[in-house]
Motif scaffolding. Structure first.
Motif, PDB file in Angstrom:
ATOM      1  N   PRO A   1       0.825  -1.209   0.000  1.00  0.00           N
ATOM      2  CA  PRO A   1       0.000   0.000   0.000  1.00  0.00           C
ATOM      3  C   PRO A   1       0.859   1.259   0.000  1.00  0.00           C
ATOM      4  CG  PRO A   1      -0.023  -1.034   2.168  1.00  0.00           C
ATOM      5  CD  PRO A   1       0.756  -1.941   1.260  1.00  0.00           C
ATOM      6  N   VAL A   2       0.537   2.170  -0.888  1.00  0.00           N
ATOM      7  CA  VAL A   2       1.238   3.453  -0.969  1.00  0.00           C
ATOM      8  C   VAL A   2       0.344   4.475  -0.266  1.00  0.00           C
ATOM      9  CG1 VAL A   2       2.292   5.158  -2.506  1.00  0.00           C
ATOM     10  CG2 VAL A   2       2.281   2.724  -3.137  1.00  0.00           C
ATOM     11  N   ALA A   3       0.477   4.527   1.057  1.00  0.00           N
ATOM     12  CA  ALA A   3      -0.444   5.298   1.896  1.00  0.00           C
ATOM     13  C   ALA A   3      -0.431   6.793   1.590  1.00  0.00           C
ATOM     14  CB  ALA A   3      -0.126   5.055   3.367  1.00  0.00           C
ATOM     15  N   ASP A   4       0.696   7.322   1.155  1.00  0.00           N
ATOM     16  CA  ASP A   4       0.750   8.758   0.838  1.00  0.00           C
ATOM     17  C   ASP A   4      -0.185   9.110  -0.318  1.00  0.00           C
ATOM     18  OD1 ASP A   4       2.627   9.070   2.814  1.00  0.00           O
ATOM     19  OD2 ASP A   4       4.344   9.142   1.447  1.00  0.00           O
ATOM     20  N   ALA A   5      -0.288   8.228  -1.282  1.00  0.00           N
ATOM     21  CA  ALA A   5      -1.128   8.479  -2.450  1.00  0.00           C
ATOM     22  C   ALA A   5      -2.521   7.871  -2.313  1.00  0.00           C
ATOM     23  CB  ALA A   5      -0.456   7.916  -3.703  1.00  0.00           C
ATOM     24  N   HIS A   6      -2.616   6.794  -1.546  1.00  0.00           N
ATOM     25  CA  HIS A   6      -3.869   6.042  -1.427  1.00  0.00           C
ATOM     26  C   HIS A   6      -4.175   5.785   0.045  1.00  0.00           C
ATOM     27  CE1 HIS A   6      -2.208   4.590  -5.456  1.00  0.00           C
ATOM     28  NE2 HIS A   6      -3.169   5.463  -5.731  1.00  0.00           N
ATOM     29  N   PRO A   7      -4.874   6.706   0.695  1.00  0.00           N
ATOM     30  CA  PRO A   7      -5.070   6.626   2.143  1.00  0.00           C
ATOM     31  C   PRO A   7      -5.868   5.408   2.619  1.00  0.00           C
ATOM     32  CG  PRO A   7      -6.342   8.437   1.207  1.00  0.00           C
ATOM     33  CD  PRO A   7      -5.470   7.908   0.119  1.00  0.00           C
ATOM     34  N   MET A   8      -6.653   4.779   1.755  1.00  0.00           N
ATOM     35  CA  MET A   8      -7.441   3.618   2.185  1.00  0.00           C
ATOM     36  C   MET A   8      -6.780   2.291   1.825  1.00  0.00           C
ATOM     37  SD  MET A   8      -9.853   5.089   3.740  1.00  0.00           S
ATOM     38  CE  MET A   8     -10.953   3.756   4.079  1.00  0.00           C
ATOM     39  N   ALA A   9      -5.619   2.336   1.175  1.00  0.00           N
ATOM     40  CA  ALA A   9      -4.967   1.118   0.701  1.00  0.00           C
ATOM     41  C   ALA A   9      -4.561   0.191   1.848  1.00  0.00           C
ATOM     42  CB  ALA A   9      -3.753   1.468  -0.153  1.00  0.00           C
ATOM     43  N   LEU A  10      -4.066   0.741   2.937  1.00  0.00           N
ATOM     44  CA  LEU A  10      -3.664  -0.092   4.066  1.00  0.00           C
ATOM     45  C   LEU A  10      -4.882  -0.755   4.713  1.00  0.00           C
ATOM     46  CD1 LEU A  10      -1.509  -1.212   5.932  1.00  0.00           C
ATOM     47  CD2 LEU A  10      -1.684   0.881   7.286  1.00  0.00           C
ATOM     48  N   ILE A  11      -5.957   0.000   4.843  1.00  0.00           N
ATOM     49  CA  ILE A  11      -7.185  -0.567   5.423  1.00  0.00           C
ATOM     50  C   ILE A  11      -7.717  -1.678   4.522  1.00  0.00           C
ATOM     51  CG2 ILE A  11      -9.597  -0.049   5.983  1.00  0.00           C
ATOM     52  CD1 ILE A  11      -8.549   2.752   6.870  1.00  0.00           C
ATOM     53  N   ALA A  12      -7.647  -1.465   3.212  1.00  0.00           N
ATOM     54  CA  ALA A  12      -8.089  -2.499   2.273  1.00  0.00           C
ATOM     55  C   ALA A  12      -7.223  -3.747   2.406  1.00  0.00           C
ATOM     56  CB  ALA A  12      -8.049  -1.972   0.849  1.00  0.00           C
ATOM     57  N   ALA A  13      -5.909  -3.571   2.529  1.00  0.00           N
ATOM     58  CA  ALA A  13      -5.010  -4.716   2.700  1.00  0.00           C
ATOM     59  C   ALA A  13      -5.334  -5.464   3.993  1.00  0.00           C
ATOM     60  CB  ALA A  13      -3.558  -4.245   2.694  1.00  0.00           C
ATOM     61  N   GLU A  14      -5.625  -4.723   5.050  1.00  0.00           N
ATOM     62  CA  GLU A  14      -5.990  -5.362   6.322  1.00  0.00           C
ATOM     63  C   GLU A  14      -7.304  -6.133   6.183  1.00  0.00           C
ATOM     64  OE1 GLU A  14      -5.908  -1.974   8.922  1.00  0.00           O
ATOM     65  OE2 GLU A  14      -3.753  -2.177   9.283  1.00  0.00           O
ATOM     66  N   ALA A  15      -8.252  -5.585   5.429  1.00  0.00           N
ATOM     67  CA  ALA A  15      -9.530  -6.275   5.209  1.00  0.00           C
ATOM     68  C   ALA A  15      -9.319  -7.575   4.443  1.00  0.00           C
ATOM     69  CB  ALA A  15     -10.504  -5.366   4.462  1.00  0.00           C
ATOM     70  N   VAL A  16      -8.452  -7.532   3.444  1.00  0.00           N
ATOM     71  CA  VAL A  16      -8.161  -8.742   2.665  1.00  0.00           C
ATOM     72  C   VAL A  16      -7.484  -9.784   3.551  1.00  0.00           C
ATOM     73  CG1 VAL A  16      -6.833  -9.655   0.718  1.00  0.00           C
ATOM     74  CG2 VAL A  16      -8.099  -7.534   0.473  1.00  0.00           C
ATOM     75  N   GLU A  17      -6.586  -9.341   4.419  1.00  0.00           N
ATOM     76  CA  GLU A  17      -5.930 -10.280   5.334  1.00  0.00           C
ATOM     77  C   GLU A  17      -6.931 -10.865   6.332  1.00  0.00           C
ATOM     78  OE1 GLU A  17      -2.879 -11.701   5.409  1.00  0.00           O
ATOM     79  OE2 GLU A  17      -2.680 -10.737   3.448  1.00  0.00           O
ATOM     80  N   ALA A  18      -7.871 -10.044   6.813  1.00  0.00           N
ATOM     81  CA  ALA A  18      -8.902 -10.550   7.725  1.00  0.00           C
ATOM     82  C   ALA A  18      -9.747 -11.608   7.014  1.00  0.00           C
ATOM     83  CB  ALA A  18      -9.783  -9.409   8.232  1.00  0.00           C
ATOM     84  N   ALA A  19     -10.077 -11.353   5.748  1.00  0.00           N
ATOM     85  CA  ALA A  19     -10.809 -12.360   4.970  1.00  0.00           C
ATOM     86  C   ALA A  19      -9.959 -13.611   4.807  1.00  0.00           C
ATOM     87  CB  ALA A  19     -11.206 -11.790   3.611  1.00  0.00           C
ATOM     88  N   GLY A  20      -8.664 -13.412   4.590  1.00  0.00           N
ATOM     89  CA  GLY A  20      -7.751 -14.547   4.444  1.00  0.00           C
ATOM     90  C   GLY A  20      -7.703 -15.413   5.687  1.00  0.00           C
ATOM     91  N   ALA A  21      -7.790 -14.786   6.849  1.00  0.00           N
ATOM     92  CA  ALA A  21      -7.794 -15.548   8.108  1.00  0.00           C
ATOM     93  C   ALA A  21      -9.034 -16.434   8.206  1.00  0.00           C
ATOM     94  CB  ALA A  21      -7.726 -14.588   9.298  1.00  0.00           C
ATOM     95  N   GLN A  22     -10.038 -16.104   7.403  1.00  0.00           N
ATOM     96  CA  GLN A  22     -11.273 -16.895   7.366  1.00  0.00           C
ATOM     97  C   GLN A  22     -11.332 -17.766   6.103  1.00  0.00           C
ATOM     98  OE1 GLN A  22     -14.738 -14.341   8.287  1.00  0.00           O
ATOM     99  NE2 GLN A  22     -13.195 -12.801   8.811  1.00  0.00           N
ATOM    100  N   GLY A  23     -10.195 -17.882   5.414  1.00  0.00           N
ATOM    101  CA  GLY A  23     -10.141 -18.701   4.216  1.00  0.00           C
ATOM    102  C   GLY A  23     -10.753 -18.063   2.984  1.00  0.00           C
ATOM    103  N   ARG A  24     -10.903 -16.734   2.975  1.00  0.00           N
ATOM    104  CA  ARG A  24     -11.572 -16.050   1.865  1.00  0.00           C
ATOM    105  C   ARG A  24     -10.702 -14.946   1.234  1.00  0.00           C
ATOM    106  NH1 ARG A  24     -16.868 -18.361   1.553  1.00  0.00           N
ATOM    107  NH2 ARG A  24     -16.913 -17.084  -0.310  1.00  0.00           N
ATOM    108  N   PHE A  25      -9.393 -15.097   1.312  1.00  0.00           N
ATOM    109  CA  PHE A  25      -8.486 -14.080   0.772  1.00  0.00           C
ATOM    110  C   PHE A  25      -8.827 -13.732  -0.672  1.00  0.00           C
ATOM    111  CE2 PHE A  25      -4.805 -12.831  -1.709  1.00  0.00           C
ATOM    112  CZ  PHE A  25      -4.280 -11.794  -0.968  1.00  0.00           C
ATOM    113  N   TRP A  26      -8.926 -14.746  -1.534  1.00  0.00           N
ATOM    114  CA  TRP A  26      -9.097 -14.500  -2.968  1.00  0.00           C
ATOM    115  C   TRP A  26     -10.441 -13.873  -3.287  1.00  0.00           C
ATOM    116  CZ3 TRP A  26      -4.760 -14.206  -5.322  1.00  0.00           C
ATOM    117  CH2 TRP A  26      -3.683 -14.937  -4.849  1.00  0.00           C
TER     118      TRP A  26
END
Length: 116
Positions: free
Chosen positions: A66-91
């Motif tokens: 995530p390039v947080a300086d240019a994309h302020p929601m990118a880190l939150i989106a990455a965290e959401a994808v990882e949370a889904a991944g913890a539930q087996g739903r990354f993809w």
């Protein structure tokens, strides 16, 4: 800062990376993605075509960048994808965030059907 200090050159590792394809495939493609980046979103279709064409000859590795300086929601989106991944739903979440409305795939990578 060198890529080695950032860990960008680390070889793919199934224990930490999200991977599609055989881990021992002769070809490896590592995608560093930012979920707010329009180019990263556009790459999704290209990556689907590459996977379809190369099949088991390729392992696709997805890492967050995530390039947080240019994309302020990118880190939150990455965290959401990882949370889904913890539930087996990354993809599923990976594709949803990029706007792909394909049906859920029970946590497996979505089928690679080009949408030309």
């Amino acid at each position: 800062m060198s890529s080695d200090r950032l860990g960008l050159s680390a070889p793919p590792d199934a224990s930490r990376d999200h991977m599609v394809g055989p881990p021992d495939a002769p070809l490896q493609l590592v995608e560093y993605t930012d979920f707010e980046c329009p180019s990263c979103q556009a790459a999704l279709r290209v990556l689907d075509r590459i996977r379809k064409r190369l099949g088991d000859e390729l392992v696709l590795v997805v890492r967050h960048f995530p390039v947080a300086d240019a994309h302020p929601m990118a880190l939150i989106a990455a965290e959401a994808v990882e949370a889904a991944g913890a539930q087996g739903r990354f993809w599923d979440m990976y594709r949803r965030i990029y706007g792909d409305r394909s049906p859920p795939t029970d946590g497996q990578p979505a089928p690679v059907t080009p949408r030309d």
